[in-house]
Design a protein around this motif. Structure first.
Motif, mmCIF file in Angstrom:
data_model
loop_
_atom_site.group_PDB
_atom_site.id
_atom_site.type_symbol
_atom_site.label_atom_id
_atom_site.label_comp_id
_atom_site.label_asym_id
_atom_site.label_seq_id
_atom_site.Cartn_x
_atom_site.Cartn_y
_atom_site.Cartn_z
ATOM 1 N N GLN A 191 8.232 44.956 16.884
ATOM 2 C CA GLN A 191 6.742 44.908 16.958
ATOM 3 C C GLN A 191 6.398 44.223 18.355
ATOM 4 O O GLN A 191 4.982 43.898 18.448
ATOM 5 C CB GLN A 191 6.243 43.977 15.825
ATOM 6 C CG GLN A 191 6.638 44.350 14.257
ATOM 7 C CD GLN A 191 6.417 43.399 13.133
ATOM 8 O OE1 GLN A 191 6.248 42.309 13.460
ATOM 9 N NE2 GLN A 191 6.715 44.148 12.022
ATOM 10 N N ALA A 192 7.185 43.948 19.211
ATOM 11 C CA ALA A 192 6.816 43.295 20.446
ATOM 12 C C ALA A 192 5.815 44.335 21.117
ATOM 13 O O ALA A 192 4.922 43.636 21.958
ATOM 14 C CB ALA A 192 8.079 43.049 21.269
ATOM 15 N N GLN A 193 6.035 45.386 20.973
ATOM 16 C CA GLN A 193 5.122 46.305 21.884
ATOM 17 C C GLN A 193 4.971 47.579 21.065
ATOM 18 O O GLN A 193 5.928 48.315 20.531
ATOM 19 C CB GLN A 193 5.665 46.399 23.219
ATOM 20 C CG GLN A 193 4.821 47.457 24.081
ATOM 21 C CD GLN A 193 5.196 47.423 25.442
ATOM 22 O OE1 GLN A 193 5.588 46.363 25.971
ATOM 23 N NE2 GLN A 193 4.997 48.385 26.243
ATOM 24 N N LYS A 194 3.745 48.119 20.898
ATOM 25 C CA LYS A 194 3.614 49.354 20.408
ATOM 26 C C LYS A 194 3.968 50.461 21.029
ATOM 27 O O LYS A 194 3.779 50.639 22.262
ATOM 28 C CB LYS A 194 2.056 49.518 19.808
ATOM 29 C CG LYS A 194 1.459 48.672 18.973
ATOM 30 C CD LYS A 194 1.994 48.586 17.592
ATOM 31 C CE LYS A 194 1.496 47.478 16.616
ATOM 32 N NZ LYS A 194 1.946 47.897 15.379
ATOM 33 N N ILE A 195 4.596 51.645 20.382
ATOM 34 C CA ILE A 195 5.013 52.737 20.895
ATOM 35 C C ILE A 195 3.960 53.680 20.591
ATOM 36 O O ILE A 195 3.332 54.059 19.436
ATOM 37 C CB ILE A 195 6.355 53.247 20.497
ATOM 38 C CG1 ILE A 195 7.463 52.331 20.959
ATOM 39 C CG2 ILE A 195 6.694 54.651 21.297
ATOM 40 C CD1 ILE A 195 8.725 52.695 20.239
ATOM 41 N N ALA A 196 3.298 54.622 21.846
ATOM 42 C CA ALA A 196 2.355 55.401 21.458
ATOM 43 C C ALA A 196 2.846 56.496 20.435
ATOM 44 O O ALA A 196 4.008 56.965 20.303
ATOM 45 C CB ALA A 196 1.803 56.378 22.807
ATOM 46 N N ALA A 197 1.744 56.899 19.641
ATOM 47 C CA ALA A 197 2.160 57.946 18.511
ATOM 48 C C ALA A 197 2.772 59.069 18.927
ATOM 49 O O ALA A 197 3.687 59.516 18.342
ATOM 50 C CB ALA A 197 1.071 58.231 17.760
ATOM 51 N N ALA A 198 2.483 59.840 20.070
ATOM 52 C CA ALA A 198 3.180 60.974 20.650
ATOM 53 C C ALA A 198 4.540 60.733 20.921
ATOM 54 O O ALA A 198 5.547 61.451 20.545
ATOM 55 C CB ALA A 198 2.026 61.537 21.530
ATOM 56 N N ASP A 199 4.670 59.634 21.646
ATOM 57 C CA ASP A 199 5.924 59.267 22.094
ATOM 58 C C ASP A 199 6.891 58.950 20.975
ATOM 59 O O ASP A 199 7.887 59.274 20.895
ATOM 60 C CB ASP A 199 5.955 57.702 23.104
ATOM 61 C CG ASP A 199 5.387 58.245 24.193
ATOM 62 O OD1 ASP A 199 5.295 59.570 24.831
ATOM 63 O OD2 ASP A 199 4.715 57.383 24.975
ATOM 64 N N LYS A 200 6.559 58.232 19.951
ATOM 65 C CA LYS A 200 7.369 57.907 18.758
ATOM 66 C C LYS A 200 7.603 59.253 18.257
ATOM 67 O O LYS A 200 8.858 59.412 17.491
ATOM 68 C CB LYS A 200 6.492 57.036 17.703
ATOM 69 C CG LYS A 200 7.345 56.711 16.468
ATOM 70 C CD LYS A 200 6.574 55.673 15.696
ATOM 71 C CE LYS A 200 7.417 55.102 14.363
ATOM 72 N NZ LYS A 200 6.799 54.293 13.657
ATOM 73 N N ALA A 201 6.791 60.355 17.872
ATOM 74 C CA ALA A 201 7.197 61.410 17.456
ATOM 75 C C ALA A 201 8.180 62.108 17.980
ATOM 76 O O ALA A 201 9.137 62.767 17.322
ATOM 77 C CB ALA A 201 5.776 62.468 17.304
ATOM 78 N N VAL A 202 7.999 62.172 19.782
ATOM 79 C CA VAL A 202 9.336 62.695 20.318
ATOM 80 C C VAL A 202 10.451 62.120 19.999
ATOM 81 O O VAL A 202 11.335 62.780 19.931
ATOM 82 C CB VAL A 202 8.765 62.591 21.815
ATOM 83 C CG1 VAL A 202 9.884 63.019 22.711
ATOM 84 C CG2 VAL A 202 7.638 63.367 22.248
ATOM 85 N N LEU A 203 10.519 60.739 20.171
ATOM 86 C CA LEU A 203 11.680 59.966 19.933
ATOM 87 C C LEU A 203 12.268 60.327 18.424
ATOM 88 O O LEU A 203 13.403 60.450 18.252
ATOM 89 C CB LEU A 203 11.214 58.449 19.977
ATOM 90 C CG LEU A 203 11.039 58.004 21.259
ATOM 91 C CD1 LEU A 203 10.481 56.552 21.421
ATOM 92 C CD2 LEU A 203 12.557 58.010 21.947
ATOM 93 N N GLN A 204 11.572 60.469 17.315
ATOM 94 C CA GLN A 204 11.911 60.583 16.113
ATOM 95 C C GLN A 204 12.684 62.154 16.085
ATOM 96 O O GLN A 204 13.432 62.323 15.394
ATOM 97 C CB GLN A 204 10.849 60.609 14.933
ATOM 98 C CG GLN A 204 10.429 59.357 15.030
ATOM 99 C CD GLN A 204 9.272 59.517 14.110
ATOM 100 O OE1 GLN A 204 8.291 60.297 13.863
ATOM 101 N NE2 GLN A 204 8.953 58.135 13.255
ATOM 102 N N LYS A 205 12.019 63.129 16.870
ATOM 103 C CA LYS A 205 12.489 64.417 16.788
ATOM 104 C C LYS A 205 14.031 64.358 17.499
ATOM 105 O O LYS A 205 15.003 64.984 17.166
ATOM 106 C CB LYS A 205 11.476 65.325 17.424
ATOM 107 C CG LYS A 205 12.154 66.816 17.700
ATOM 108 C CD LYS A 205 11.239 67.711 18.195
ATOM 109 C CE LYS A 205 11.634 69.250 17.977
ATOM 110 N NZ LYS A 205 10.542 69.972 18.711
ATOM 111 N N LYS A 206 13.897 63.788 18.622
ATOM 112 C CA LYS A 206 15.362 63.488 19.502
ATOM 113 C C LYS A 206 16.078 62.662 18.686
ATOM 114 O O LYS A 206 17.676 63.152 18.503
ATOM 115 C CB LYS A 206 14.976 62.703 20.745
ATOM 116 C CG LYS A 206 14.170 63.569 21.847
ATOM 117 C CD LYS A 206 13.908 62.759 23.094
ATOM 118 C CE LYS A 206 13.234 63.550 23.998
ATOM 119 N NZ LYS A 206 14.064 65.007 24.513
#
Length: 336
Positions: free
Chosen positions: A26-41
């Motif tokens: 929670q220290a810093q938000k990850i952009a929604a688009a970046d989070k989606a990329v990370l989840q796929k990876k």
């Protein structure tokens, strides 16, 4: 499933949840688009990490490891990946208590005799870019791993299961606790102090483990380890209540002290206390011993299916420790 693999995973990941909790994420938000990329990876990384640990064929494990490393680096290049937990991966992931970095460690099994540790340190950056220090394990090529300060290029590998932070003269020191599937008949646990030099690069070891208060003096050591019987359960961890590092006192069950693979806990505890920038050894923390014959039993080492149940063993060890804390010291003999 191979008991040794289960033991490695359990030891490496046992305390993981404590250090990858929501406070860090929670220290810093990850952009929604970046989070989606990370989840796929992460989906692909999960498959590779499972294969490099569980596949029964050596070539497949090494191929999966190669694919994992390449894919993992690409995932970490995503902005603010530092805050993404990668919870599904079969590797150890520990955040520093001050969230200044996190460290990944895992190991590759070649055969029953050779294990190779791997790792990397990811630094927190203000702009969310990647600053990564790969770690290169040279344990199998090192005659004396206790003899020197080391860098990331000649790291003594271990699967880290806990990290604590201390300070001295304004400088931060991070003590790492690690497990090493050392040989076919013995394991090791390591205690290593990590710091960062003036260039911001990781440094492992230093004049940190002192025996100045022991009756038999030993030189200051750059790091600390214990080696013990494969089936034994040992305790090496920090106790926040006592503010000390507790270590099982080990003896040879066959009275052959030169054979480290015969070592088991005898019920007593040694310790290390942080004093003036060093971990100072305490030879005997509790003045109490287990009753005769009350050593670790087979039932505490394996479950009914013959698998190592590391969480159950950790709980049992903790219960023994709590009993030791509550045990009053024996009365002094007359004349002392």
């Amino acid at each position: 499933m191979n008991n040794r693999i289960i033991k490695y995973l359990s030891a490496g990941l046992l305390l993981l949840a404590t250090f990858t909790g929501s406070n860090h994420l929670q220290a810093q938000k990850i952009a929604a688009a970046d989070k989606a990329v990370l989840q796929k990876k992460e989906d692909s990384l999960q498959l590779f990490s499972a294969r490099m640990v569980f596949d029964s064929i050596t070539a497949n494990r090494f191929r999966a490891d190669s694919l994992f490393v390449k894919s993992f680096v690409r995932a970490l290049l995503v902005k603010n990946s530092f805050y993404y937990p990668f919870d599904s991966l079969n590797i150890s992931k520990l955040y520093a208590p001050d969230s200044s970095f996190r460290i990944f460690t895992w190991q590759m099994k070649k055969d029953e005799y050779i294990y190779h540790q791997k790792g990397a340190i990811q630094m927190q950056t203000k702009d969310g870019s990647l600053k990564l220090f790969p770690l290169f394990d040279v344990s199998m090529f090192t005659r004396n791993p206790m003899d020197s300060v080391r860098t990331r290029l000649n790291w003594i590998g271990a699967i880290y299961y806990r990290i604590i932070q201390k300070e001295h003269n304004g400088k931060k020191y991070y003590t790492l606790f690690g497990f090493d599937d050392f040989s076919v008949n013995s394991n090791k646990k390591w205690m290593e102090v990590l710091s960062f030099n003036e260039k911001g690069e990781p440094v492992f070891g230093g004049p940190f483990f002192s025996y100045k208060d022991d009756s038999v003096k030993k030189p200051v050591q750059p790091r600390f380890s214990i080696q013990y019987k494969k089936e034994a359960r040992t305790f090496l961890n920090y106790d926040p209540e006592l503010d000390v590092i507790l270590v099982d006192h080990l003896i040879s069950e066959s009275d052959e002290p030169e054979k480290k693979w015969t070592y088991i806990p005898d019920g007593d505890y040694e310790a290390f206390k942080w004093q003036n920038g060093q971990w100072v050894h305490v030879n005997k923390l509790f003045n109490q011993m287990r009753k005769d014959g009350d050593f670790p039993k087979e039932a505490l080492i394996y479950d009914d299916a013959g698998n190592a149940n590391e969480r159950q063993l950790e709980e049992a060890s903790q219960r023994n420790l709590e009993k030791a804390k509550k045990q009053p010291a024996p009365p002094k003999k007359k004349g002392n």
